[in-house]
Enzyme design. Structure first.
Site, PDB file in Angstrom:
ATOM      1  N   TYR A 178      11.026  -2.049  -9.235  1.00 56.30           N
ATOM      2  CA  TYR A 178       9.665  -2.068  -9.765  1.00 56.30           C
ATOM      3  C   TYR A 178       8.671  -1.175  -9.032  1.00 56.30           C
ATOM      4  O   TYR A 178       7.904  -0.452  -9.659  1.00 56.30           O
ATOM      5  CB  TYR A 178       9.151  -3.517  -9.749  1.00 56.30           C
ATOM      6  CG  TYR A 178       7.690  -3.642 -10.130  1.00 56.30           C
ATOM      7  CD1 TYR A 178       7.291  -3.553 -11.456  1.00 56.30           C
ATOM      8  CD2 TYR A 178       6.710  -3.841  -9.162  1.00 56.30           C
ATOM      9  CE1 TYR A 178       5.952  -3.664 -11.816  1.00 56.30           C
ATOM     10  CE2 TYR A 178       5.367  -3.962  -9.512  1.00 56.30           C
ATOM     11  CZ  TYR A 178       4.994  -3.871 -10.834  1.00 56.30           C
ATOM     12  OH  TYR A 178       3.679  -3.975 -11.185  1.00 56.30           O
ATOM     13  N   ASN A 226       1.824   0.498   5.778  1.00 61.06           N
ATOM     14  CA  ASN A 226       2.465  -0.067   4.593  1.00 61.06           C
ATOM     15  C   ASN A 226       3.486  -1.080   5.060  1.00 61.06           C
ATOM     16  O   ASN A 226       4.408  -0.736   5.799  1.00 61.06           O
ATOM     17  CB  ASN A 226       3.146   1.041   3.773  1.00 61.06           C
ATOM     18  CG  ASN A 226       3.894   0.490   2.568  1.00 61.06           C
ATOM     19  OD1 ASN A 226       3.640  -0.611   2.118  1.00 61.06           O
ATOM     20  ND2 ASN A 226       4.816   1.274   2.039  1.00 61.06           N
ATOM     21  N   GLY A 227       3.320  -2.330   4.657  1.00 58.72           N
ATOM     22  CA  GLY A 227       4.252  -3.375   5.064  1.00 58.72           C
ATOM     23  C   GLY A 227       3.519  -4.608   5.528  1.00 58.72           C
ATOM     24  O   GLY A 227       2.331  -4.800   5.261  1.00 58.72           O
ATOM     25  N   GLY A 246      -1.306   0.423  -4.410  1.00 59.10           N
ATOM     26  CA  GLY A 246      -2.430  -0.364  -3.929  1.00 59.10           C
ATOM     27  C   GLY A 246      -3.720   0.089  -4.579  1.00 59.10           C
ATOM     28  O   GLY A 246      -3.978   1.288  -4.653  1.00 59.10           O
ATOM     29  N   CYS A 254       0.833  -1.192   0.000  1.00 61.91           N
ATOM     30  CA  CYS A 254       0.000   0.000   0.000  1.00 61.91           C
ATOM     31  C   CYS A 254       0.872   1.248   0.000  1.00 61.91           C
ATOM     32  O   CYS A 254       2.091   1.185   0.064  1.00 61.91           O
ATOM     33  CB  CYS A 254      -0.926   0.018   1.213  1.00 61.91           C
ATOM     34  SG  CYS A 254      -0.052  -0.013   2.773  1.00 61.91           S
TER      35      CYS A 254
END
Length: 530
Positions: free
Chosen positions: A282, A134-135, A60, A33
């Protein structure tokens, strides 16, 4: 009184069931995210947060939400789908205040359901806070058991963190709100293991947290009359903020009316910078800055290094849109072979598209990518991409290029073979679903039906980042995990069976032939293995 709106019509959320994972885009890693926070009294913080989340949409696409405070009430609005699905002008106009945090989600812990959309909200007495994550934590089960939580109490690692903070707040009723929340952070954060870049908000301040390894990025920006937190620097750019710095691994930044301060609640021996290397390869936008380096220029250098490592005679260098384009540019520059466009990407395919029949699944890749026959016919092509995860999309793309008249197809990948699953916020499936975990490089070449195949070496990849020695996690490439992984870790670990995403573990097939299953199945079929 606290006000929590969990969708534009709070009593009737538009989406209660799981959102299906995409089938036309299954050959790339999936991020967890993006998070964003802004403290800017007197400015339209909801609109700024909307723009910031929009800039982070690539991280996300399953759900989006924000929490806005006007100093008396913390209002949370969230819904399934893209940022533009979750908010409109009417919704944003009602969200007035001086601070906000937001999140756009791809699920790596907890299924893709409305219940797991973020920010997560908790109210404890007269105190309330919201959290975006996030994670991915790796000790969720251990923490839930230690806290005595019954199954189903929390359904994701983010929900767990909020519940642990709420429990600590209940244990310190005599402290002032700000002091109590600081104490809760000091107690809870050191117990968390894994990847967590967090943004939190109460009524008066926003807080940014980065785990001791710094697996996921988080930066601090300055806005006229305010401050900004964001997963990536383009989210600062889009609202006119300028970057101050990246948060250090293990750092907590607190922003309120008195300014910006930071502290570190983690033991010094736990601080070990290991930013995910795939942020450079990426995940991050090409206009992002990581470790002080331009991501775009790093990807161009990857292509240049690949040309030096694996040269081949050809007529045209082309990149796979969008993430393979910078490396292709670098390969062409270093090799002297002309650079051109060989594939056109349809940017308007919905991320939740699932083809209902095998015939439609077979055309799903062509819906996303279509070859330019005038550029490819009669040409020896060098096709550059950032990675190959499952290989299904890549295989179908190669077939399309050959059908469009390419005489040779040479595949060049700007990262090493992707052999190990990620447990720190990247969704790539099990080892059985990873092409390079089951096949040798020569077998992958045969499976993809390319004339030659080469992957960038790990040393050249690290050099290309421009920040050698800064600290990276490359577990997906080497199998060396910086934080120990429990053997039973799974995406739906905390959820009762009835609440789990029905698409969990499903890998769509995109090629209509006898070898279109999982890579592990194709290994047995093509190379006589069991």
């Amino acid at each position: 009184m606290p006000r929590v709106s969990t969708s534009p019509a709070a009593s009737e959320p538009r989406h209660l069931g799981p959102v299906a994972h995409p089938s036309a885009d299954d050959d790339t890693p999936k991020e967890a995210c993006g998070v964003f926070g802004v403290f800017a009294p007197g400015q339209p913080v909801a609109h700024l947060t909307y723009l910031g989340l929009y800039a982070l949409q690539h991280r996300g696409q399953e759900s989006a939400g924000m929490a806005v405070s006007d100093g008396e009430t913390l209002t949370v609005v969230k819904d399934m789908g893209l940022v533009s699905n979750a908010f409109d002008d009417r919704t944003l106009a009602a969200l007035t205040g001086g601070l906000a945090v937001g999140q756009t989600r791809y699920s790596t812990s907890g299924s893709s359901t409305w219940r797991n959309a973020q920010p997560v909200y908790r109210g404890v007495g007269h105190f309330e806070f919201a959290l975006g994550h996030n994670g991915n934590l790796v000790n969720t089960e251990e923490l839930a058991a230690a806290a005595g939580m019954l199954p189903g109490t929390v359904t994701s690692d983010s929900d767990l963190v909020a519940e642990l903070l709420a429990a600590e707040l209940l244990a310190t009723p005599d402290l002032e709100d700000g002091e109590a929340f600081d104490a809760a952070l000091l107690a809870v954060l050191p117990t968390l293991k894994g990847a967590f870049s967090l943004v939190l908000a109460d009524r008066d301040r926003i807080i940014g947290v980065r785990d001791p390894n710094g697996f996921r990025p988080l930066c601090l920006g300055r806005l006229d009359g305010g401050w900004v937190l964001a997963s990536e620097t383009p989210a600062l750019d889009v609202i006119g903020a300028h970057m101050v710095r990246e948060l250090d691994p293990g750092e907590v930044v607190v922003i309120d009316a008195s300014g910006c301060r930071s502290f570190n609640p983690f033991a010094p021996e736990t601080i070990e910078p290991t930013l995910c290397l795939f942020e450079f390869v990426y995940f991050a936008r090409p206009d992002a800055v990581l470790y002080g380096q331009s991501v775009h220029h790093a990807r161009v250098r990857m292509g240049e290094a690949l040309a030096e490592q694996a040269p081949v005679e050809a007529d045209l260098v082309m990149g796979v849109p969008e993430s393979g384009m910078p490396a292709a540019e670098g390969y062409a520059r270093a090799s002297g072979i002309p650079y051109g466009q060989g594939l056109v990407k349809n940017r308007y395919i919905g991320r939740t598209f699932i083809a209902p029949t095998q015939a439609l699944r077979a055309t799903a890749v062509r819906m996303k990518l279509n070859p330019l026959s005038d550029s490819t016919e009669g040409q020896r092509l060098i096709v550059v991409d950032d990675s190959i995860v499952r290989g299904t999309t890549t295989r179908a793309m190669v077939r399309m290029l050959r059908d469009a008249g390419a005489t040779e197809v040479h595949m060049r990948i700007s990262s090493p073979p992707y052999r190990w699953p990620c447990f720190y916020g990247m969704d790539t499936g099990s080892r059985g679903e990873l092409l390079a975990a089951n096949l040798t490089v020569d077998e992958i070449r045969e499976y993809l039906d390319v004339d030659s195949l080469a992957y960038l070496t790990i040393d050249r990849l690290m050099d290309s980042t421009g920040a050698v020695g800064a600290g990276y996690c490359n577990a997906c490439l080497t199998g060396e995990y910086p934080v120990e992984i429990p053997s039973n870790l799974s995406k739906s670990l905390l959820e009762p069976a009835g609440l789990r995403d029905g698409t969990e573990g499903v890998v769509p097939t995109l090629v209509d032939d006898s070898h279109s299953g999982l890579p592990a199945d194709d290994v047995a079929r093509l190379f006589g293995r069991t």
